[in-house]
Design a protein around this motif. Structure first.
Motif, PDB file in Angstrom:
ATOM      1  N   THR A  23      10.520   5.958 -10.538  1.00 25.53           N
ATOM      2  CA  THR A  23      11.101   5.022  -9.908  1.00 25.53           C
ATOM      3  C   THR A  23      11.606   3.497 -10.714  1.00 25.53           C
ATOM      4  OG1 THR A  23       8.774   3.517 -10.489  1.00 25.53           O
ATOM      5  CG2 THR A  23       9.019   5.354  -8.202  1.00 25.53           C
ATOM      6  N   THR A  24      12.448   2.747  -9.865  1.00 27.90           N
ATOM      7  CA  THR A  24      13.391   2.147  -9.821  1.00 27.90           C
ATOM      8  C   THR A  24      12.058   0.986 -10.253  1.00 27.90           C
ATOM      9  OG1 THR A  24      14.373   1.265  -7.369  1.00 27.90           O
ATOM     10  CG2 THR A  24      15.603   2.775  -8.493  1.00 27.90           C
ATOM     11  N   THR A  25      12.918   0.026 -11.751  1.00 25.10           N
ATOM     12  CA  THR A  25      11.723  -1.217 -11.535  1.00 25.10           C
ATOM     13  C   THR A  25      13.185  -2.582 -11.652  1.00 25.10           C
ATOM     14  OG1 THR A  25      12.256  -1.075 -13.845  1.00 25.10           O
ATOM     15  CG2 THR A  25      10.055  -0.275 -12.098  1.00 25.10           C
ATOM     16  N   GLY A  26      12.596  -3.235 -10.626  1.00 28.12           N
ATOM     17  CA  GLY A  26      13.409  -4.767 -11.515  1.00 28.12           C
ATOM     18  C   GLY A  26      12.862  -5.953  -9.858  1.00 28.12           C
ATOM     19  N   THR A  27      13.734  -6.330 -10.110  1.00 31.20           N
ATOM     20  CA  THR A  27      13.346  -7.603  -8.105  1.00 31.20           C
ATOM     21  C   THR A  27      14.467  -7.321  -8.193  1.00 31.20           C
ATOM     22  OG1 THR A  27      12.235  -9.403  -9.995  1.00 31.20           O
ATOM     23  CG2 THR A  27      13.889 -10.100  -8.021  1.00 31.20           C
ATOM     24  N   ALA A  28      14.724  -6.732  -6.735  1.00 32.04           N
ATOM     25  CA  ALA A  28      16.434  -7.047  -5.366  1.00 32.04           C
ATOM     26  C   ALA A  28      17.108  -8.531  -5.382  1.00 32.04           C
ATOM     27  CB  ALA A  28      15.376  -6.433  -4.432  1.00 32.04           C
ATOM     28  N   LYS A  62      21.235  -1.330   0.521  1.00 33.24           N
ATOM     29  CA  LYS A  62      20.999  -1.040  -0.557  1.00 33.24           C
ATOM     30  C   LYS A  62      20.877  -2.311  -1.934  1.00 33.24           C
ATOM     31  CE  LYS A  62      25.593  -0.279   1.475  1.00 33.24           C
ATOM     32  NZ  LYS A  62      27.536  -0.595   1.464  1.00 33.24           N
ATOM     33  N   ALA A  63      19.834  -3.006  -1.945  1.00 35.35           N
ATOM     34  CA  ALA A  63      19.555  -3.606  -3.060  1.00 35.35           C
ATOM     35  C   ALA A  63      18.013  -3.350  -3.190  1.00 35.35           C
ATOM     36  CB  ALA A  63      19.311  -5.539  -3.018  1.00 35.35           C
ATOM     37  N   ASP A  64      17.237  -2.826  -1.851  1.00 34.81           N
ATOM     38  CA  ASP A  64      15.974  -2.541  -1.720  1.00 34.81           C
ATOM     39  C   ASP A  64      15.582  -2.253  -1.138  1.00 34.81           C
ATOM     40  OD1 ASP A  64      12.756  -2.044  -2.028  1.00 34.81           O
ATOM     41  OD2 ASP A  64      12.797  -4.097  -2.366  1.00 34.81           O
ATOM     42  N   ALA A  65      15.852  -0.486  -0.673  1.00 36.33           N
ATOM     43  CA  ALA A  65      15.709  -0.035   0.625  1.00 36.33           C
ATOM     44  C   ALA A  65      14.024   0.171   0.748  1.00 36.33           C
ATOM     45  CB  ALA A  65      15.747   1.875   0.019  1.00 36.33           C
ATOM     46  N   CYS A  66      13.201  -0.542   0.474  1.00 33.73           N
ATOM     47  CA  CYS A  66      11.817  -0.152   0.477  1.00 33.73           C
ATOM     48  C   CYS A  66      11.232  -1.397   1.396  1.00 33.73           C
ATOM     49  CB  CYS A  66      10.761   0.185  -0.705  1.00 33.73           C
ATOM     50  SG  CYS A  66      10.502   1.190  -1.424  1.00 33.73           S
ATOM     51  N   SER A  67      11.917  -2.341   1.391  1.00 37.95           N
ATOM     52  CA  SER A  67      12.624  -3.420   1.803  1.00 37.95           C
ATOM     53  C   SER A  67      12.386  -3.747   3.418  1.00 37.95           C
ATOM     54  CB  SER A  67      13.086  -4.378   1.660  1.00 37.95           C
ATOM     55  OG  SER A  67      14.565  -4.618   1.939  1.00 37.95           O
ATOM     56  N   VAL A  68      13.439  -1.919   4.499  1.00 36.18           N
ATOM     57  CA  VAL A  68      13.840  -1.882   5.302  1.00 36.18           C
ATOM     58  C   VAL A  68      12.285  -1.682   6.096  1.00 36.18           C
ATOM     59  CG1 VAL A  68      16.493  -1.605   4.287  1.00 36.18           C
ATOM     60  CG2 VAL A  68      14.390   0.390   5.063  1.00 36.18           C
ATOM     61  N   GLY A  78       1.911   3.467  10.134  1.00 33.79           N
ATOM     62  CA  GLY A  78       0.583   4.895   9.139  1.00 33.79           C
ATOM     63  C   GLY A  78       0.842   4.534   8.076  1.00 33.79           C
ATOM     64  N   VAL A  79       1.798   4.028   7.655  1.00 29.56           N
ATOM     65  CA  VAL A  79       2.825   4.809   6.509  1.00 29.56           C
ATOM     66  C   VAL A  79       1.700   4.083   4.770  1.00 29.56           C
ATOM     67  CG1 VAL A  79       4.560   5.967   6.994  1.00 29.56           C
ATOM     68  CG2 VAL A  79       4.437   3.597   6.902  1.00 29.56           C
ATOM     69  N   GLU A  80       1.861   4.315   3.680  1.00 26.87           N
ATOM     70  CA  GLU A  80       1.186   3.593   2.589  1.00 26.87           C
ATOM     71  C   GLU A  80       2.416   2.473   2.447  1.00 26.87           C
ATOM     72  OE1 GLU A  80       0.482   6.508  -0.229  1.00 26.87           O
ATOM     73  OE2 GLU A  80      -1.594   6.928   1.061  1.00 26.87           O
ATOM     74  N   ASP A  81       2.756   1.525   1.128  1.00 27.09           N
ATOM     75  CA  ASP A  81       3.766   1.014   0.764  1.00 27.09           C
ATOM     76  C   ASP A  81       4.568   2.228   0.185  1.00 27.09           C
ATOM     77  OD1 ASP A  81       2.529  -1.087   1.536  1.00 27.09           O
ATOM     78  OD2 ASP A  81       1.889  -2.136  -1.064  1.00 27.09           O
ATOM     79  N   GLY A  82       6.065   1.624   0.865  1.00 27.52           N
ATOM     80  CA  GLY A  82       6.929   2.564  -0.137  1.00 27.52           C
ATOM     81  C   GLY A  82       7.378   2.636  -1.850  1.00 27.52           C
ATOM     82  N   THR A  83       7.808   4.106  -2.104  1.00 24.99           N
ATOM     83  CA  THR A  83       8.342   4.129  -2.838  1.00 24.99           C
ATOM     84  C   THR A  83       9.840   4.295  -3.445  1.00 24.99           C
ATOM     85  OG1 THR A  83       5.756   5.637  -4.431  1.00 24.99           O
ATOM     86  CG2 THR A  83       7.903   5.758  -5.320  1.00 24.99           C
ATOM     87  N   PRO A  84      10.033   3.915  -4.184  1.00 29.51           N
ATOM     88  CA  PRO A  84      11.198   4.144  -4.433  1.00 29.51           C
ATOM     89  C   PRO A  84      12.151   4.750  -5.087  1.00 29.51           C
ATOM     90  CG  PRO A  84      10.543   2.035  -6.244  1.00 29.51           C
ATOM     91  CD  PRO A  84       9.556   2.177  -5.003  1.00 29.51           C
ATOM     92  N   ARG A  85      13.104   5.042  -4.938  1.00 34.14           N
ATOM     93  CA  ARG A  85      13.666   6.111  -6.152  1.00 34.14           C
ATOM     94  C   ARG A  85      15.330   6.248  -6.287  1.00 34.14           C
ATOM     95  NH1 ARG A  85      10.244  11.047  -5.389  1.00 34.14           N
ATOM     96  NH2 ARG A  85       8.695  10.367  -4.588  1.00 34.14           N
ATOM     97  N   THR A  86      15.696   6.521  -7.964  1.00 37.92           N
ATOM     98  CA  THR A  86      16.938   6.126  -7.436  1.00 37.92           C
ATOM     99  C   THR A  86      17.805   8.063  -7.453  1.00 37.92           C
ATOM    100  OG1 THR A  86      17.152   4.523  -8.167  1.00 37.92           O
ATOM    101  CG2 THR A  86      18.979   5.551  -8.942  1.00 37.92           C
ATOM    102  N   THR A  87      18.523   8.549  -6.551  1.00 39.63           N
ATOM    103  CA  THR A  87      19.362   9.724  -6.509  1.00 39.63           C
ATOM    104  C   THR A  87      20.792   9.221  -6.483  1.00 39.63           C
ATOM    105  OG1 THR A  87      19.964   9.928  -3.991  1.00 39.63           O
ATOM    106  CG2 THR A  87      17.270  10.369  -5.087  1.00 39.63           C
ATOM    107  N   SER A  88      21.433  10.503  -6.511  1.00 40.90           N
ATOM    108  CA  SER A  88      22.606  10.892  -6.714  1.00 40.90           C
ATOM    109  C   SER A  88      23.422  10.363  -5.215  1.00 40.90           C
ATOM    110  CB  SER A  88      23.528  12.114  -6.754  1.00 40.90           C
ATOM    111  OG  SER A  88      23.061  13.008  -5.923  1.00 40.90           O
ATOM    112  N   THR A  92      16.900   4.544  -3.069  1.00 35.59           N
ATOM    113  CA  THR A  92      16.452   5.244  -1.552  1.00 35.59           C
ATOM    114  C   THR A  92      14.698   4.642  -1.337  1.00 35.59           C
ATOM    115  OG1 THR A  92      15.839   7.690  -2.597  1.00 35.59           O
ATOM    116  CG2 THR A  92      17.255   7.124  -1.625  1.00 35.59           C
ATOM    117  N   CYS A  93      14.212   4.572  -0.039  1.00 37.59           N
ATOM    118  CA  CYS A  93      12.801   4.640  -0.141  1.00 37.59           C
ATOM    119  C   CYS A  93      12.004   5.776   0.508  1.00 37.59           C
ATOM    120  CB  CYS A  93      13.162   3.356   0.293  1.00 37.59           C
ATOM    121  SG  CYS A  93      10.506   3.111  -0.040  1.00 37.59           S
ATOM    122  N   ALA A  94      10.831   6.169  -0.328  1.00 37.28           N
ATOM    123  CA  ALA A  94      10.041   7.132   0.512  1.00 37.28           C
ATOM    124  C   ALA A  94       8.338   6.473   0.663  1.00 37.28           C
ATOM    125  CB  ALA A  94       9.806   8.667  -0.361  1.00 37.28           C
ATOM    126  N   TRP A  95       7.999   7.165   1.458  1.00 36.45           N
ATOM    127  CA  TRP A  95       6.769   6.495   2.278  1.00 36.45           C
ATOM    128  C   TRP A  95       5.929   7.674   2.501  1.00 36.45           C
ATOM    129  CZ3 TRP A  95      11.736   4.126   4.283  1.00 36.45           C
ATOM    130  CH2 TRP A  95      11.697   2.746   3.355  1.00 36.45           C
TER     131      TRP A  95
END
Length: 205
Positions: A23-28, A62-68, A78-88, A92-95
């Motif tokens: 997962t990516t870390t940091g502040t968007a 683009k800055a923080d996909a989980c924030s959308v 009915g989804v949990e908090d998102g998990t950010p991911r960095t791919t090619s 992205t974000c997955a819930w």
């Protein structure tokens, strides 16, 4: 029943929905304005791709996909908090859906890397892609042009992909894989609900 899910071929870059646990870390970076960046404007033309009449600012995505997806939206969906991911394909974000104890049901959102938005996706389809896509169904999401599309049709196995044009040069990919419950054989309605929530968040800035 827990299903073994296999990702379908994507229109462009693979999102690597499974097998990437980092997962990516940091502040968007905060979004300064809801007005679209002029760099995201385009003609919107290209083999029938509709124009986006009221462009949205994709900076938040683009800055923080989980924030959308807001906390209220996540609760409603009915989804949990998102998990950010960095791919090619970028960030992205997955819930994961809370009511699936097997944790095999999830939805992902990512900014599509094609710089021509839906026009570029329609171009790919027109240039021979129509012979490879097992489903291609233009639609709208809260007034924004979109298309359900994949080179393999795994909707009966719980997978659905929807691409939404938020500007003439930016599309957003929403991909659901549902392992249990009604969505396991009809996942596109859930994909649509998530896409509508994403559009609403971008509208609000």
């Amino acid at each position: 029943m827990n299903r073994r899910l296999v990702l379908p071929g994507l229109v462009l870059a693979a999102l690597a929905l499974a097998g990437c646990d980092s997962t990516t870390t940091g502040t968007a970076n905060p979004v300064a304005s809801n007005a679209p960046d002029t760099a995201t404007q385009g003609s919107g033309s290209g083999n029938g791709a509709p124009k986006v009449s009221n462009p949205l600012n994709p900076a938040k995505l683009k800055a923080d996909a989980c924030s959308v997806l807001t906390s209220l939206q996540r609760s409603s969906l009915g989804v949990e908090d998102g998990t950010p991911r960095t791919t090619s394909a970028g960030t992205t974000c997955a819930w994961v859906y809370r009511d699936d104890e097997t944790r095999s049901s999830r939805v992902d959102i990512a900014a599509d890397p094609n710089t021509d938005g839906l026009a570029g996706i329609y171009d790919l389809y027109a240039k021979g892609g129509k012979d490879q896509y097992e489903y291609w169904e233009p639609t709208e999401v809260s007034g924004y042009p979109a298309v359900y599309a994949a080179t393999k049709d795994f909707r009966a196995q719980g997978q659905c992909k929807l691409l939404v044009g938020v500007t003439d040069t930016q599309a957003v990919q929403v991909f659901a894989q549902i392992g249990n419950g009604p969505g396991a054989t009809d996942p596109c309605p859930q994909t649509l609900k998530v896409a509508e929530a994403m559009v609403q968040t971008l509208k609000e800035g």
